[in-house]
Design a protein around this motif. Structure first.
Motif, PDB file in Angstrom:
ATOM      1  N   GLY A 184      71.221  20.548  69.435  1.00  0.00           N
ATOM      2  CA  GLY A 184      71.861  21.734  68.476  1.00  0.00           C
ATOM      3  C   GLY A 184      73.304  21.555  68.119  1.00  0.00           C
ATOM      4  O   GLY A 184      73.410  22.610  66.850  1.00  0.00           O
ATOM      5  N   GLN A 185      73.992  20.955  68.744  1.00  0.00           N
ATOM      6  CA  GLN A 185      75.654  20.817  68.865  1.00  0.00           C
ATOM      7  C   GLN A 185      75.618  20.080  67.093  1.00  0.00           C
ATOM      8  O   GLN A 185      74.991  19.647  66.772  1.00  0.00           O
ATOM      9  CB  GLN A 185      76.425  20.025  70.149  1.00  0.00           C
ATOM     10  N   ALA A 186      76.326  21.029  66.540  1.00  0.00           N
ATOM     11  CA  ALA A 186      77.386  20.423  65.417  1.00  0.00           C
ATOM     12  C   ALA A 186      77.732  19.185  65.382  1.00  0.00           C
ATOM     13  O   ALA A 186      77.617  18.588  63.769  1.00  0.00           O
ATOM     14  CB  ALA A 186      78.130  21.843  65.214  1.00  0.00           C
ATOM     15  N   PHE A 187      78.155  18.504  66.676  1.00  0.00           N
ATOM     16  CA  PHE A 187      79.202  16.895  66.207  1.00  0.00           C
ATOM     17  C   PHE A 187      77.720  16.296  66.550  1.00  0.00           C
ATOM     18  O   PHE A 187      77.666  15.105  66.017  1.00  0.00           O
ATOM     19  CB  PHE A 187      79.609  17.243  67.073  1.00  0.00           C
ATOM     20  N   PRO A 234      74.723  15.571  63.881  1.00  0.00           N
ATOM     21  CA  PRO A 234      74.810  14.400  63.549  1.00  0.00           C
ATOM     22  C   PRO A 234      75.830  13.593  62.596  1.00  0.00           C
ATOM     23  O   PRO A 234      75.734  12.261  62.036  1.00  0.00           O
ATOM     24  CB  PRO A 234      74.569  15.598  61.815  1.00  0.00           C
ATOM     25  N   ALA A 235      77.125  13.847  63.001  1.00  0.00           N
ATOM     26  CA  ALA A 235      77.990  12.690  62.539  1.00  0.00           C
ATOM     27  C   ALA A 235      78.090  11.506  63.590  1.00  0.00           C
ATOM     28  O   ALA A 235      78.271  11.004  62.938  1.00  0.00           O
ATOM     29  CB  ALA A 235      79.487  14.145  62.592  1.00  0.00           C
ATOM     30  N   ILE A 236      77.858  11.594  64.582  1.00  0.00           N
ATOM     31  CA  ILE A 236      77.841  10.803  65.622  1.00  0.00           C
ATOM     32  C   ILE A 236      76.658  10.072  65.241  1.00  0.00           C
ATOM     33  O   ILE A 236      76.300   9.388  65.224  1.00  0.00           O
ATOM     34  CB  ILE A 236      77.351  11.496  66.714  1.00  0.00           C
ATOM     35  N   GLN A 237      75.163  10.503  64.738  1.00  0.00           N
ATOM     36  CA  GLN A 237      74.264   9.813  64.208  1.00  0.00           C
ATOM     37  C   GLN A 237      74.623   9.010  62.818  1.00  0.00           C
ATOM     38  O   GLN A 237      73.993   7.785  62.736  1.00  0.00           O
ATOM     39  CB  GLN A 237      72.981  10.985  64.224  1.00  0.00           C
ATOM     40  N   ARG A 238      75.200   9.238  62.138  1.00  0.00           N
ATOM     41  CA  ARG A 238      75.999   8.822  60.759  1.00  0.00           C
ATOM     42  C   ARG A 238      76.756   7.592  61.058  1.00  0.00           C
ATOM     43  O   ARG A 238      76.771   6.780  60.205  1.00  0.00           O
ATOM     44  CB  ARG A 238      76.715   9.729  59.864  1.00  0.00           C
ATOM     45  N   ARG A 239      77.431   7.832  62.075  1.00  0.00           N
ATOM     46  CA  ARG A 239      78.319   6.621  62.848  1.00  0.00           C
ATOM     47  C   ARG A 239      77.434   4.854  62.913  1.00  0.00           C
ATOM     48  O   ARG A 239      78.456   4.740  62.959  1.00  0.00           O
ATOM     49  CB  ARG A 239      79.175   7.539  63.386  1.00  0.00           C
ATOM     50  N   GLY A 240      76.026   5.876  62.820  1.00  0.00           N
ATOM     51  CA  GLY A 240      75.281   4.382  63.962  1.00  0.00           C
ATOM     52  C   GLY A 240      74.922   4.121  65.329  1.00  0.00           C
ATOM     53  O   GLY A 240      74.672   3.344  65.534  1.00  0.00           O
ATOM     54  N   VAL A 241      75.602   5.644  66.481  1.00  0.00           N
ATOM     55  CA  VAL A 241      75.307   5.167  67.113  1.00  0.00           C
ATOM     56  C   VAL A 241      73.805   5.578  67.641  1.00  0.00           C
ATOM     57  O   VAL A 241      72.713   6.348  66.669  1.00  0.00           O
ATOM     58  CB  VAL A 241      75.610   6.599  68.138  1.00  0.00           C
ATOM     59  N   PRO A 242      73.363   4.690  68.537  1.00  0.00           N
ATOM     60  CA  PRO A 242      71.867   4.566  69.441  1.00  0.00           C
ATOM     61  C   PRO A 242      71.215   5.758  69.960  1.00  0.00           C
ATOM     62  O   PRO A 242      72.564   6.285  70.179  1.00  0.00           O
ATOM     63  CB  PRO A 242      72.003   3.138  70.085  1.00  0.00           C
TER      64      PRO A 242
END
Length: 312
Positions: free
Chosen positions: A205-208, A210-218
């Protein structure tokens, strides 16, 4: 870092010193005549007052509190627990013999608890609020609600009496440790399951993220580099404390399963009012607690250096 380590060590020493003083004070002021109990345990017969007085003098019960405390504390600072008031033998070899049964049993229970809790918590956290999650939480809650002595008796009734698969009493073979380790491990698994599940859900549930996921990180990298370290802090807390609590639980479990170890050692020492042996077991348990907390604090700072920065 050195300042933080010094503070942690100082806190550890204060806790051990307070435990030593309170243990001695409680035993010294316990009701009844300890000299009579020691004499009965030593000679196993009704004794005259002269013999009891002689025993009182031999074990140092004829002095006041403070001289007796300092005479006990001095050798203790050199890791000398003294001699048994009943047998006269040094406490440490007998204590070490009991530890060789209890510590492996506690470690086996911890490994069983972790082996059950980790997959169950991951399974529950995959779909929070769904049926699988509710089933896992219900199993963990049920395990936490069952007392160790009752669970041990149920396991004896099922696997030793009804099925005849495992021995119930003694410690002659490795098979004798299976039921006691299961009794300890299933109780640990209950608390670990809930903590691991909560840690994973909080980390996700950490706010950061989704941003990491949008960068395409596996997803595997996100779980390894971001979710796991965040979820590890509460898990390490419970994991370390459970190891200390398992020593206390092992005391009861060893009595139920008729195993030698710290449990039978402590029970016989209390019955005989053997102060040096009782004090040794209590201080050993306190030492495990404070060392576990010390290791946990150091692991906190390795996982999240911001904790050390806040302390500074």
């Amino acid at each position: 870092m050195s300042k933080t380590l010094f503070g942690l060590l100082l806190r550890t020493l204060v806790v051990l010193a307070g435990t030593a003083f309170l243990t001695f004070a409680l035993l010294w002021n316990a009701p009844g005549d300890p000299a009579a109990a020691i004499a009965m345990a030593r000679f196993d017969a009704l004794l005259s007052q002269e013999v009891i007085d002689q025993v009182r003098e031999e074990v140092g019960l004829n002095t006041s509190f403070w001289p007796a405390f300092w005479s006990w504390l001095g050798p203790l600072l050199c890791f000398d627990f003294g001699n048994s008031a009943v047998t006269g033998r040094p406490v440490w070899p007998d204590l070490w013999g009991a530890m060789t049964y209890t510590f492996p049993l506690a470690f086996a229970g911890l490994m069983i608890g972790l082996g059950v809790a980790l997959p169950l918590a991951i399974f529950a956290a995959k779909r929070p609020g769904r049926l699988s999650d509710r089933i896992a939480v219900a199993i963990a809650s049920l395990g936490a609600a069952i007392p160790a002595y009752w669970l041990g008796l149920l396991l004896i009734l099922l696997f030793a009496v009804q099925l005849g698969w495992l021995p119930a009493m003694g410690a002659r073979t490795p098979a004798h440790a299976i039921l006691p380790a299961l009794t300890l491990g299933l109780g640990v698994a209950a608390s670990l399951t809930r903590i691991i599940r909560s840690g994973i859900l909080e980390a996700r549930g950490q706010a950061f993220l989704p941003a990491i996921q949008r960068r395409g990180v596996p997803e595997a990298a996100i779980g390894r580099d971001h979710i796991a370290p965040h979820a590890a802090i509460p898990v390490i807390t419970v994991f370390g404390l459970e190891l200390a609590f398992l020593l206390e639980g092992a005391v009861l479990v060893e009595v139920i399963f008729g195993r030698p170890g710290l449990g039978t050692f402590l029970v016989s020492a209390i019955a005989a009012r053997d102060f040096p042996q009782v004090q040794a077991v209590v201080l050993l348990t306190a030492l495990v607690f404070v060392v576990s907390n010390l290791i946990i604090d150091l692991l906190y700072r390795l996982i999240d250096p911001r904790i050390g920065e806040r302390d500074a």
